[in-house]
Structure formats: C-alpha cells, structure tokens
Design an enzyme around this catalytic site. Structure first.
Site, short mmCIF file in Angstrom:
data_model
loop_
_atom_site.label_atom_id
_atom_site.label_comp_id
_atom_site.label_asym_id
_atom_site.label_seq_id
_atom_site.Cartn_x
_atom_site.Cartn_y
_atom_site.Cartn_z
N GLY A 22 0.82 -1.21 0.00
CA GLY A 22 0.00 0.00 0.00
C GLY A 22 0.85 1.26 0.00
O GLY A 22 2.08 1.19 0.05
N LEU A 24 1.37 3.73 2.26
CA LEU A 24 2.20 3.94 3.44
C LEU A 24 3.24 2.83 3.57
O LEU A 24 4.41 3.09 3.89
CB LEU A 24 1.32 4.00 4.69
CG LEU A 24 2.07 4.19 6.00
CD1 LEU A 24 2.87 5.49 6.00
CD2 LEU A 24 1.09 4.16 7.18
N ALA A 66 -5.05 -2.70 5.49
CA ALA A 66 -6.39 -2.25 5.88
C ALA A 66 -7.31 -2.32 4.66
O ALA A 66 -6.84 -2.32 3.52
CB ALA A 66 -6.34 -0.80 6.39
N THR A 68 -9.44 -0.05 2.72
CA THR A 68 -9.46 1.41 2.68
C THR A 68 -10.45 1.98 1.65
O THR A 68 -10.43 3.19 1.40
CB THR A 68 -8.04 1.96 2.38
OG1 THR A 68 -7.56 1.36 1.17
CG2 THR A 68 -7.08 1.67 3.52
N ASP A 108 -8.85 9.45 11.09
CA ASP A 108 -9.67 10.57 11.57
C ASP A 108 -11.16 10.25 11.50
O ASP A 108 -11.96 10.85 12.21
CB ASP A 108 -9.36 11.83 10.73
CG ASP A 108 -9.43 11.58 9.23
OD1 ASP A 108 -9.22 10.43 8.80
OD2 ASP A 108 -9.69 12.54 8.47
N TYR A 131 -16.62 2.45 7.20
CA TYR A 131 -15.14 2.42 7.27
C TYR A 131 -14.66 2.86 8.65
O TYR A 131 -13.85 2.19 9.29
CB TYR A 131 -14.56 3.32 6.17
CG TYR A 131 -13.07 3.57 6.29
CD1 TYR A 131 -12.15 2.58 5.99
CD2 TYR A 131 -12.59 4.82 6.72
CE1 TYR A 131 -10.77 2.82 6.11
CE2 TYR A 131 -11.23 5.06 6.83
CZ TYR A 131 -10.34 4.06 6.52
OH TYR A 131 -8.99 4.30 6.65
N LYS A 135 -12.73 0.67 11.52
CA LYS A 135 -11.41 1.05 12.03
C LYS A 135 -11.44 1.24 13.55
O LYS A 135 -10.49 0.89 14.25
CB LYS A 135 -10.93 2.35 11.35
CG LYS A 135 -10.62 2.23 9.87
CD LYS A 135 -9.42 1.33 9.56
CE LYS A 135 -8.11 1.92 9.98
NZ LYS A 135 -6.96 1.06 9.59
N TRP A 156 -5.92 11.82 5.47
CA TRP A 156 -5.67 12.45 4.17
C TRP A 156 -4.25 12.16 3.65
O TRP A 156 -3.49 13.07 3.28
CB TRP A 156 -5.88 13.97 4.28
CG TRP A 156 -7.30 14.40 4.52
CD1 TRP A 156 -8.29 13.71 5.17
CD2 TRP A 156 -7.89 15.64 4.13
NE1 TRP A 156 -9.45 14.45 5.20
CE2 TRP A 156 -9.23 15.64 4.57
CE3 TRP A 156 -7.42 16.78 3.46
CZ2 TRP A 156 -10.10 16.71 4.36
CZ3 TRP A 156 -8.30 17.84 3.25
CH2 TRP A 156 -9.62 17.80 3.69
N1 LIG Z 1 -4.93 6.83 2.83
C1 LIG Z 1 -5.47 7.65 3.73
O1 LIG Z 1 -5.85 8.78 3.41
C2 LIG Z 1 -5.62 7.23 5.16
C3 LIG Z 1 -6.26 8.10 6.05
C4 LIG Z 1 -6.41 7.70 7.38
C5 LIG Z 1 -5.93 6.48 7.81
N2 LIG Z 1 -5.34 5.64 6.92
C6 LIG Z 1 -4.87 4.35 7.40
O2 LIG Z 1 -3.48 4.22 7.13
C7 LIG Z 1 -3.16 2.85 6.87
C8 LIG Z 1 -2.41 2.72 5.56
O3 LIG Z 1 -3.26 3.20 4.53
P1 LIG Z 1 -2.80 3.28 3.01
O4 LIG Z 1 -3.23 4.60 2.52
O5 LIG Z 1 -1.38 2.87 2.85
O6 LIG Z 1 -3.77 2.18 2.39
P2 LIG Z 1 -3.65 1.38 1.01
O7 LIG Z 1 -2.75 2.09 0.07
O8 LIG Z 1 -5.03 1.06 0.60
O9 LIG Z 1 -2.91 0.05 1.46
C9 LIG Z 1 -3.54 -0.93 2.23
C10 LIG Z 1 -2.89 -2.25 1.86
O10 LIG Z 1 -3.45 -3.27 2.69
C11 LIG Z 1 -3.65 -4.42 1.88
N3 LIG Z 1 -4.63 -5.30 2.51
C12 LIG Z 1 -5.96 -5.18 2.57
N4 LIG Z 1 -6.49 -6.20 3.24
C13 LIG Z 1 -5.45 -7.00 3.63
C14 LIG Z 1 -5.34 -8.22 4.36
N5 LIG Z 1 -6.44 -8.85 4.82
N6 LIG Z 1 -4.12 -8.74 4.57
C15 LIG Z 1 -3.01 -8.12 4.10
N7 LIG Z 1 -3.04 -6.98 3.40
C16 LIG Z 1 -4.26 -6.42 3.17
C17 LIG Z 1 -4.13 -3.84 0.56
O11 LIG Z 1 -4.01 -4.80 -0.45
P3 LIG Z 1 -5.03 -4.73 -1.71
O12 LIG Z 1 -4.71 -3.46 -2.42
O13 LIG Z 1 -4.71 -5.96 -2.46
O14 LIG Z 1 -6.42 -4.71 -1.12
C18 LIG Z 1 -3.17 -2.66 0.40
O15 LIG Z 1 -1.94 -3.08 -0.19
C19 LIG Z 1 -4.49 2.10 6.95
O16 LIG Z 1 -4.67 1.59 8.25
C20 LIG Z 1 -5.52 3.18 6.71
O17 LIG Z 1 -6.77 2.84 7.30
C21 LIG Z 1 -5.16 5.98 5.60
#
Ligand SMILES: NC(=O)c1ccc[n+]([C@@H]2O[C@H](COP(=O)([O-])OP(=O)(O)OC[C@H]3O[C@@H](n4cnc5c(N)ncnc54)[C@H](OP(=O)(O)O)[C@@H]3O)[C@@H](O)[C@H]2O)c1
Length: 289
Positions: A22, A24, A66, A68, A108, A131, A135, A156
C-alpha cells in the site's frame, strides 16, 4: 548462546511491515529497506495461522494493511470489518503471544466530524461511516489484545502516485481547464513519507502513549489542497473552483471536520510533523525528479 550471539533483548528489533504494497507500506520500506516487507500475497492478516508463523519474539510489526475503500465499505461491510477489525485483532493476539510490539494505523474518520477544533486522543469517538466504524473496532481490538501496541490515527494520506488525491489533481491539471473541488471538508493533508518517518521514530519509543495522532501540521479543505497542488507545479491555482459536497454525492458522506490534535504526540517528545504545504512541496519535487 555464545558471547557473539546477542540475546533477543539486546538484538535490534526486526521490523515487519504488513500491507507493504500500500501507499504507506511502500514508504516505510523505502525508509527502512531492511524491514521484512509483507504484501497481501505474502501475508493475509486475517489468517491466524499464517500470522502466528511470521511474527517472532521481539519483532516490531507496523500494520499498514487495511480495507481502505471508504465508499465501497458502505455496502461491503463484512469485508471492511474483516480487514479493519478481524485482521488487526489477529495481529494483536499473535504479537501478544510472543511479546512482539505492534504499531497499528487508524483514521480521523473514527470521529463524527462535528467539532470545530482539532480532535484530541481523549475526545469521544463516534464514526458515521462503515469504514470509520470498522477502524474503531480495530483500534479497540488492538489496544485490548496487545499490551505493547500503539494505535496511530492519521488522515488524508498521499504520495502523489497511483490514484490518490494529489495524483488525481495532477492528472486533471493536464486534462482540464478548470476543476471543481469540495470546499466544505477540513482536514490535514499528510505526506506518506513524513508519516512513515514519524512511525519509524515511534519504533524507538516503546514508552510513548498507546493512542496517538500523527498528521502534517495545519489544516486545509480539499479545495485549498488542490490549489496548493496546482501552484506547486506552476499552474494557475484559480483554475481550481470551490464547490460543496452536494456537487459530488458519494455513498459515504465524509465528516465535515476531521483535523486531529497532535497534543499527545508533542507531549511525548516525538518530533512534530512539518506543515502540510512544506511537505507537499517536497512531494511534488520528488515526483518531478
Ligand atoms: N490513505 C489515507 O488517506 C488514510 C487516512 C487515514 C488512515 N489511513 C490508514 O493508514 C493505513 C495505511 O493506509 P494506506 O493509505 O497505505 O492504504 P492502502 O494504500 O489502501 O494500502 C492498504 C494495503 O493493505 C492491503 N490489505 C488489505 N487487506 C489485507 C489483508 N487482509 N491482509 C493483508 N493486506 C491487506 C491492501 O491490499 P489490496 O490493495 O490488495 O487490497 C493494500 O496493499 C491504513 O490503516 C488506513 O486505514 C489511511
């Protein structure tokens, strides 16, 4: 054990990044290339046996995995809770079993978004979206099951690659004369690279509070954020026009206000994240390299 074989306690902790594919996760692996990078195909965090087989005593697990898809979660509830509650619970239990640490990410969107001042870690939660509810359930599972876990809420997050907000604005800047962007949601744009560096600092601070907020400093609406992206690449920011959320009805209506307070982070003596506009400038410069 010989004199040249340090005990597990003396050895530097092995970093394990789950959800490493992902946005992050990729930044963490870039900054900590020796970490064990586990993408979804390497480890499904909802699989207890697979998770137990991977986590070793003394590990520090950074969980970036996650569900997402915020809009899809409204109708795909079971999958959202599997990824955001069951998975973190499985990780937390496996970490607790071998005395590993867990650093888990949250959002958030656990808050209702009705305040007009930054949400503190001590404020009551009240998610309105599936969502956010999933979380929040994950936070509870992690904090209950793993005594050595931290939950870090962020918001964000962008890299400028793929299809995130910054990448989308850069594409629209090339394709359109003007772009309408919502001006009635406030948050803190957060560069994934800055967040990754902050999490790596937290790795060295097991004494820090268990619940923390980490975003770049300051606040903006999506409209202001979009104008900053345009300015940052030398385009006329006036080409970005404000609109309200009713112009873009979506299955999941985002909270109007989701700025997070950094009080707990700062009080712990952790390095404050820099202002979001400065971080965005660096992100755009890196993209153009
Ligand atoms: N992006 C934002 O704006 C934001 C804001 C607030 C909080 N967060 C939190 O920050 C964290 C990182 O977010 P991110 O933006 O990096 O998200 P992301 O780019 O969507 O990456 C999430 C990764 O988790 C993988 N995944 C999903 N289900 C899984 C499972 N059961 N086992 C193993 N891997 C799994 C996804 O794979 P697939 O792509 O194959 O599904 C994806 O590679 C998350 O906890 C998210 O809730 C993000």
């Amino acid at each position: 054990m010989t004199a040249s074989t340090p005990s597990a306690a003396a050895r530097p902790a092995r970093l394990v990044v789950t959800g490493a594919g992902g946005q992050l996760g990729q930044e963490l692996i870039r900054l900590a290339p020796d970490a064990s990078a586990l993408g979804r195909r390497d480890l499904d965090i909802t699989d207890p046996a697979a998770v137990r087989a991977v986590i070793e005593p003394g590990d520090v697990v950074l969980n970036c995995a996650a569900y997402t898809a915020v809009d899809r979660a409204e109708t795909d509830t079971a999958a959202a809770f599997a990824g955001n509650e069951t998975g973190p619970a499985v990780l937390a239990a496996a970490c607790a079993r071998v005395d590993a640490r867990l650093i888990h990410l949250s959002t958030d969107y656990v808050f209702p978004g009705t305040e007009d001042r930054p949400y503190d870690t001590t404020d009551p939660t009240g998610p309105t979206l599936v969502y956010g509810k999933s979380k929040l359930a994950g936070e509870h599972a992690v904090l209950t099951l793993a005594p050595r876990a931290h939950v870090v809420r962020t918001a964000w997050v962008y890299t400028g690659r793929g299809s995130d907000f910054v990448a989308t604005m850069l594409r629209l800047e090339r394709e359109r004369d003007t772009v309408d962007v919502v001006d009635d949601q406030l948050g803190a744009p957060t560069y994934a690279a800055d967040l990754a560096a902050a999490l790596l600092e937290l790795v060295g601070r097991p004494d820090a509070p268990r619940l923390l907020h980490a975003t770049n400093a300051g606040q903006a609406t999506w409209f202001e954020f979009a104008r900053a992206v345009f300015s940052g690449v030398g385009a006329d920011p006036e080409r970005v026009l404000p609109c309200d959320s009713s112009a873009f009805p979506r299955p999941a209506r985002r909270p109007a206000y989701s700025v997070l307070s950094h009080r707990a982070w700062d009080d712990a003596g952790l390095t404050p994240l820099r202002p979001w506009r400065v971080a965005l400038g660096d992100a755009l410069a890196r993209l153009s390299d």
